[in-house]
Design an enzyme around this catalytic site. Structure first.
Site, PDB file in Angstrom:
ATOM      1  N   HIS A 151       0.763  -1.049  -0.024  1.00  0.00           N
ATOM      2  CA  HIS A 151      -0.142  -0.173   0.085  1.00  0.00           C
ATOM      3  C   HIS A 151       0.855   1.147  -0.133  1.00  0.00           C
ATOM      4  O   HIS A 151       1.679   1.361   0.855  1.00  0.00           O
ATOM      5  CB  HIS A 151      -0.886   0.217   1.255  1.00  0.00           C
ATOM      6  CG  HIS A 151      -2.108  -0.831   1.020  1.00  0.00           C
ATOM      7  ND1 HIS A 151      -3.419  -0.558   1.640  1.00  0.00           N
ATOM      8  CD2 HIS A 151      -2.275  -2.132   0.449  1.00  0.00           C
ATOM      9  CE1 HIS A 151      -3.966  -1.593   1.275  1.00  0.00           C
ATOM     10  NE2 HIS A 151      -3.474  -2.655   0.827  1.00  0.00           N
ATOM     11  N   TYR A 186      -8.805   5.805   7.253  1.00  0.00           N
ATOM     12  CA  TYR A 186      -9.119   6.354   8.541  1.00  0.00           C
ATOM     13  C   TYR A 186     -10.268   7.200   8.711  1.00  0.00           C
ATOM     14  O   TYR A 186      -9.723   8.544   8.117  1.00  0.00           O
ATOM     15  CB  TYR A 186      -7.951   6.714   9.352  1.00  0.00           C
ATOM     16  CG  TYR A 186      -6.676   5.670   9.344  1.00  0.00           C
ATOM     17  CD1 TYR A 186      -6.115   5.238   8.580  1.00  0.00           C
ATOM     18  CD2 TYR A 186      -6.540   5.002  10.838  1.00  0.00           C
ATOM     19  CE1 TYR A 186      -5.346   4.136   8.821  1.00  0.00           C
ATOM     20  CE2 TYR A 186      -5.876   4.224  11.237  1.00  0.00           C
ATOM     21  CZ  TYR A 186      -4.967   3.597  10.000  1.00  0.00           C
ATOM     22  OH  TYR A 186      -4.091   2.487  10.073  1.00  0.00           O
ATOM     23  N   PRO A 210      -4.304   0.659  18.532  1.00  0.00           N
ATOM     24  CA  PRO A 210      -3.957   0.289  17.350  1.00  0.00           C
ATOM     25  C   PRO A 210      -4.250   1.248  16.177  1.00  0.00           C
ATOM     26  O   PRO A 210      -3.706   1.111  14.903  1.00  0.00           O
ATOM     27  CB  PRO A 210      -5.028  -0.749  17.191  1.00  0.00           C
ATOM     28  CG  PRO A 210      -6.198  -0.722  18.130  1.00  0.00           C
ATOM     29  CD  PRO A 210      -5.463   0.099  19.197  1.00  0.00           C
ATOM     30  N   LYS A 270       0.914   0.031  14.945  1.00  0.00           N
ATOM     31  CA  LYS A 270       2.392   0.017  15.599  1.00  0.00           C
ATOM     32  C   LYS A 270       2.918  -1.072  16.183  1.00  0.00           C
ATOM     33  O   LYS A 270       3.935  -1.352  16.312  1.00  0.00           O
ATOM     34  CB  LYS A 270       2.648   1.292  16.213  1.00  0.00           C
ATOM     35  CG  LYS A 270       2.747   2.555  15.363  1.00  0.00           C
ATOM     36  CD  LYS A 270       3.995   2.531  14.393  1.00  0.00           C
ATOM     37  CE  LYS A 270       3.754   3.431  13.518  1.00  0.00           C
ATOM     38  NZ  LYS A 270       4.298   2.984  11.872  1.00  0.00           N
ATOM     39  N   TYR A 311       4.242   6.656  10.053  1.00  0.00           N
ATOM     40  CA  TYR A 311       3.324   5.775   9.841  1.00  0.00           C
ATOM     41  C   TYR A 311       4.120   4.433   8.861  1.00  0.00           C
ATOM     42  O   TYR A 311       3.865   3.389   9.409  1.00  0.00           O
ATOM     43  CB  TYR A 311       2.106   5.952   8.699  1.00  0.00           C
ATOM     44  CG  TYR A 311       1.071   4.919   8.884  1.00  0.00           C
ATOM     45  CD1 TYR A 311      -0.154   4.857   9.617  1.00  0.00           C
ATOM     46  CD2 TYR A 311       0.942   3.891   7.964  1.00  0.00           C
ATOM     47  CE1 TYR A 311      -1.224   4.254   9.533  1.00  0.00           C
ATOM     48  CE2 TYR A 311      -0.082   2.961   7.896  1.00  0.00           C
ATOM     49  CZ  TYR A 311      -1.158   3.274   8.874  1.00  0.00           C
ATOM     50  OH  TYR A 311      -2.189   2.168   8.769  1.00  0.00           O
TER      51      TYR A 311
HETATM   52  P1  RFL Z   1       1.884 -11.308  21.726  1.00  0.00           P
HETATM   53  O1  RFL Z   1       1.639 -11.195  20.345  1.00  0.00           O
HETATM   54  O2  RFL Z   1       0.768 -10.830  22.433  1.00  0.00           O
HETATM   55  O3  RFL Z   1       2.632 -12.641  22.079  1.00  0.00           O
HETATM   56  C1  RFL Z   1       2.965 -12.884  23.269  1.00  0.00           C
HETATM   57  C2  RFL Z   1       2.566 -14.547  23.416  1.00  0.00           C
HETATM   58  O4  RFL Z   1       3.140 -15.002  24.789  1.00  0.00           O
HETATM   59  C3  RFL Z   1       2.268 -16.022  24.979  1.00  0.00           C
HETATM   60  N1  RFL Z   1       2.147 -15.778  26.604  1.00  0.00           N
HETATM   61  C4  RFL Z   1       2.867 -16.953  27.477  1.00  0.00           C
HETATM   62  N2  RFL Z   1       3.714 -18.027  26.894  1.00  0.00           N
HETATM   63  C5  RFL Z   1       4.171 -18.658  28.002  1.00  0.00           C
HETATM   64  N3  RFL Z   1       3.904 -18.228  29.287  1.00  0.00           N
HETATM   65  C6  RFL Z   1       3.128 -17.316  29.860  1.00  0.00           C
HETATM   66  N4  RFL Z   1       3.154 -16.982  31.154  1.00  0.00           N
HETATM   67  C7  RFL Z   1       2.696 -16.554  28.528  1.00  0.00           C
HETATM   68  N5  RFL Z   1       1.884 -15.427  28.773  1.00  0.00           N
HETATM   69  C8  RFL Z   1       1.565 -15.097  27.094  1.00  0.00           C
HETATM   70  C9  RFL Z   1       0.974 -15.709  24.314  1.00  0.00           C
HETATM   71  O5  RFL Z   1       0.144 -16.684  24.302  1.00  0.00           O
HETATM   72  C10 RFL Z   1       1.321 -15.019  22.927  1.00  0.00           C
HETATM   73  O6  RFL Z   1       1.498 -16.175  22.038  1.00  0.00           O
HETATM   74  O7  RFL Z   1       2.957 -10.293  22.032  1.00  0.00           O
HETATM   75  P2  RFL Z   1       3.998  -9.636  21.129  1.00  0.00           P
HETATM   76  O8  RFL Z   1       5.060 -10.951  20.802  1.00  0.00           O
HETATM   77  O9  RFL Z   1       5.003  -8.516  21.808  1.00  0.00           O
HETATM   78  O10 RFL Z   1       3.570  -9.018  19.681  1.00  0.00           O
HETATM   79  C11 RFL Z   1       2.957  -7.544  19.790  1.00  0.00           C
HETATM   80  C12 RFL Z   1       1.808  -7.577  18.815  1.00  0.00           C
HETATM   81  O11 RFL Z   1       0.970  -9.001  18.729  1.00  0.00           O
HETATM   82  C13 RFL Z   1       0.594  -6.776  18.988  1.00  0.00           C
HETATM   83  O12 RFL Z   1       1.472  -5.468  19.189  1.00  0.00           O
HETATM   84  C14 RFL Z   1      -0.155  -6.351  17.725  1.00  0.00           C
HETATM   85  O13 RFL Z   1      -0.830  -7.083  17.618  1.00  0.00           O
HETATM   86  C15 RFL Z   1      -0.840  -4.903  17.825  1.00  0.00           C
HETATM   87  N6  RFL Z   1      -1.566  -4.518  16.688  1.00  0.00           N
HETATM   88  C16 RFL Z   1      -1.152  -4.072  15.422  1.00  0.00           C
HETATM   89  N7  RFL Z   1       0.179  -3.933  15.442  1.00  0.00           N
HETATM   90  C17 RFL Z   1       0.812  -3.619  14.310  1.00  0.00           C
HETATM   91  O14 RFL Z   1       2.068  -3.370  14.224  1.00  0.00           O
HETATM   92  N8  RFL Z   1      -0.178  -3.362  13.155  1.00  0.00           N
HETATM   93  C18 RFL Z   1      -1.373  -3.478  13.136  1.00  0.00           C
HETATM   94  O15 RFL Z   1      -2.043  -3.304  12.349  1.00  0.00           O
HETATM   95  C19 RFL Z   1      -1.844  -3.883  14.369  1.00  0.00           C
HETATM   96  N9  RFL Z   1      -3.351  -3.876  14.531  1.00  0.00           N
HETATM   97  C20 RFL Z   1      -2.916  -5.098  16.651  1.00  0.00           C
HETATM   98  C21 RFL Z   1      -3.734  -4.687  15.787  1.00  0.00           C
HETATM   99  C22 RFL Z   1      -3.630  -5.552  17.982  1.00  0.00           C
HETATM  100  C23 RFL Z   1      -5.016  -5.870  17.854  1.00  0.00           C
HETATM  101  N10 RFL Z   1      -5.488  -6.550  19.085  1.00  0.00           N
HETATM  102  C24 RFL Z   1      -6.378  -7.485  19.070  1.00  0.00           C
HETATM  103  C25 RFL Z   1      -4.943  -6.169  20.453  1.00  0.00           C
HETATM  104  C26 RFL Z   1      -5.188  -4.832  15.780  1.00  0.00           C
HETATM  105  C27 RFL Z   1      -5.723  -5.283  16.871  1.00  0.00           C
HETATM  106  C28 RFL Z   1      -7.134  -5.698  16.799  1.00  0.00           C
HETATM  107  C1  PHB Z   2      -5.832  -4.001  10.551  1.00  0.00           C
HETATM  108  O1  PHB Z   2      -5.867  -4.347   9.496  1.00  0.00           O
HETATM  109  O2  PHB Z   2      -6.171  -5.083  11.353  1.00  0.00           O
HETATM  110  C2  PHB Z   2      -5.485  -2.700  11.098  1.00  0.00           C
HETATM  111  C3  PHB Z   2      -5.055  -1.766  10.100  1.00  0.00           C
HETATM  112  C4  PHB Z   2      -4.629  -0.633  10.719  1.00  0.00           C
HETATM  113  C5  PHB Z   2      -4.796  -0.115  12.025  1.00  0.00           C
HETATM  114  C6  PHB Z   2      -5.080  -1.344  12.937  1.00  0.00           C
HETATM  115  C7  PHB Z   2      -5.336  -2.620  12.392  1.00  0.00           C
HETATM  116  O3  PHB Z   2      -4.368   0.825  12.381  1.00  0.00           O
END
Ligand code: RFL
Ligand code: PHB
Length: 393
Positions: A72, A201, A293, A297, A385
């Site tokens: 994108h 957005y 979110p 990031k 971004y």
């Molecule tokens: P995670 O992904 O939470 O992974 C942590 C892992 O540790 C495990 N765990 C354990 N394992 C052993 N013993 C324990 N006691 C444990 N406790 C936990 C868990 O099961 C898990 O598998 O953390 P990590 O690796 O730091 O990664 C972070 C990202 O996952 C998170 O920041 C992103 O998903 C945030 N996020 C987005 N980030 C982006 O860069 N771009 C995006 O577009 C974006 N969109 C989003 C998002 C997060 C969202 N949610 C659901 C919070 C959109 C959403 C909706």
């Molecule tokens: C997504 O596609 O899940 C998404 C995209 C942009 C955001 C957050 C989540 O800022």
């Protein structure tokens, strides 16, 4: 059992760290509480920064992303019923973003680790960090009903916001900076072709909405909701009505609808733990910090942390020098706080805050108009971004 780096958590931070270390000949064991299937199926992020894309590519795990992801080159900011495009390459010297779901990144990383003979343990329980400040920290855990101990030289706490590693830093040795937002995101996946080539957005009088995609047949959509709301309050018709109302434009754009096959509510918070290190325990990713979110990031910040951590660990194991590792927390926190600010700024600019008065709305609109019309302001959004350069320079 012993290893060089004991990694708690098989999310983006833990798996990418294990991968980067293996490429440099450093051994690790990853302990994950969930099953491989659960890890590979949890729907979260979608946006990869240019630096994250380059990192996956240059370390041999970018092949499927290149094939299946979507490049994108901009986003749309929509307000007052009109769209305003922010063009990334022209504002950032050619940089862009990739839409490729987080769980697909995780599948690729898990496959690469297993193919290389890596030690990944799923469904372990009761992980505990011991003796973090000694030169032999230990991870205790339970695997298939058996109590086990893993002696490590370093422990990486990559276990997300709800994990146990952050709490292994004594309370008096860490400071938490936090902000809760008075709204959440209602997220859906719908079987419908994309309504737009790029992310939208949207700030509307009814609140924020975001149009994203997952594939040529699946759309990812979000809208701001009350944090205490519940999925059951939102039958499909009501969701589409609300999204249509928020995203409405004056130029005849339409949102394509289709069967909704996933719904969920995501809380919004900002959080930073300082420092990100205690003795030989290093926190990375969501274990150390959370962003709302809106800036997309979280995953990218996790990747940036583990690049810095891997470099420090490789230096330590190669030469015994601890300089880079000692600087780990300070190095990461500079990027963390920049990203915290960007994510807070995007969130504040685009959402409706309960209790805001008309003066506040006018300020938001003035800010949006400035970003949409000034190259300097648009560049600020674009360079954050697409992401700042990764690493410790
Ligand atoms: P995670 O992904 O939470 O992974 C942590 C892992 O540790 C495990 N765990 C354990 N394992 C052993 N013993 C324990 N006691 C444990 N406790 C936990 C868990 O099961 C898990 O598998 O953390 P990590 O690796 O730091 O990664 C972070 C990202 O996952 C998170 O920041 C992103 O998903 C945030 N996020 C987005 N980030 C982006 O860069 N771009 C995006 O577009 C974006 N969109 C989003 C998002 C997060 C969202 N949610 C659901 C919070 C959109 C959403 C909706
Ligand atoms: C997504 O596609 O899940 C998404 C995209 C942009 C955001 C957050 C989540 O800022």
């Amino acid at each position: 059992m012993r290893t060089q780096v004991g990694i708690v958590g098989a999310g983006p931070a833990g798996l990418l760290l294990a991968h980067l270390l293996a490429l440099e000949g450093v051994e690790s064991v990853v302990l994950e509480s969930r099953s491989r299937e659960a890890v590979e199926q949890t729907i979260r992020a979608g946006v990869l920064e240019q630096g994250t894309v380059d990192l996956l590519d240059s370390t041999g795990v970018g092949e499927r992303m290149r094939r299946e992801g979507a490049l994108h080159r901009g986003i749309e900011l929509r307000f007052g019923g009109r769209g305003h495009r922010i063009d990334f390459p022209s504002l950032t010297g050619g940089r862009a973003i990739m839409l490729y779901p987080q769980h697909e990144v995780l599948k690729d990383l898990i496959a690469a680790r297993l193919a290389a003979g890596g030690d990944l343990r799923f469904e372990v329980a009761d992980v505990a960090v011991e003796e973090a400040t000694s030169d032999r920290p230990r991870l205790r855990f339970n695997e298939g009903g058996q109590a086990r101990a893993l002696d490590c030289e370093v422990v990486a706490g990559c276990d997300g916001f709800w994990g146990v590693c952050r709490d292994a830093i004594p309370e008096g040795r860490r400071t938490a900076y936090a902000r809760e937002y008075p709204f959440a995101w209602f997220g859906i996946l719908a079987e419908a072709p994309p309504s737009s080539d790029e992310l939208i957005y949207c700030s509307s009088e009814r609140g924020f909405a975001l149009v994203s995609t997952r594939s040529p047949t699946v759309q990812r959509l979000y809208f701001q909701c009350d944090p205490d709301d519940h999925e059951d309050n939102w039958p499909d018709d009501r969701i589409w009505e609300e999204l249509q109302a928020r995203l409405q434009t004056r130029d005849g754009w339409t949102l394509t609808e289709g069967p909704i096959f996933q719904k969920g509510i995501v809380g919004m918070r900002s959080f930073v733990c300082e420092p990100m290190q205690h003795g030989r325990l290093f926190l990375a990713g969501d274990a150390a910090h959370i962003v709302p979110p809106t800036g997309a990031k979280g995953l990218n910040l996790a990747a940036a942390d583990v690049v810095v951590l891997a470099r420090g660990l490789v230096e330590l194991f190669r030469s015994g020098a601890g300089g880079r590792l000692e600087a780990y927390s300070a190095t990461c926190l500079r990027r963390v706080w920049r990203t915290e600010h960007f994510s807070w700024w995007m969130t504040s600019m685009l959402h409706r805050f309960p209790g805001d008065d008309p003066f506040q709305h006018r300020l938001q609109l003035a800010q949006l108009e400035y970003v949409a019309s000034s190259e300097a302001a648009a560049t600020t959004l674009a360079e954050n971004y697409v992401g700042l350069p990764i690493g410790d320079g």
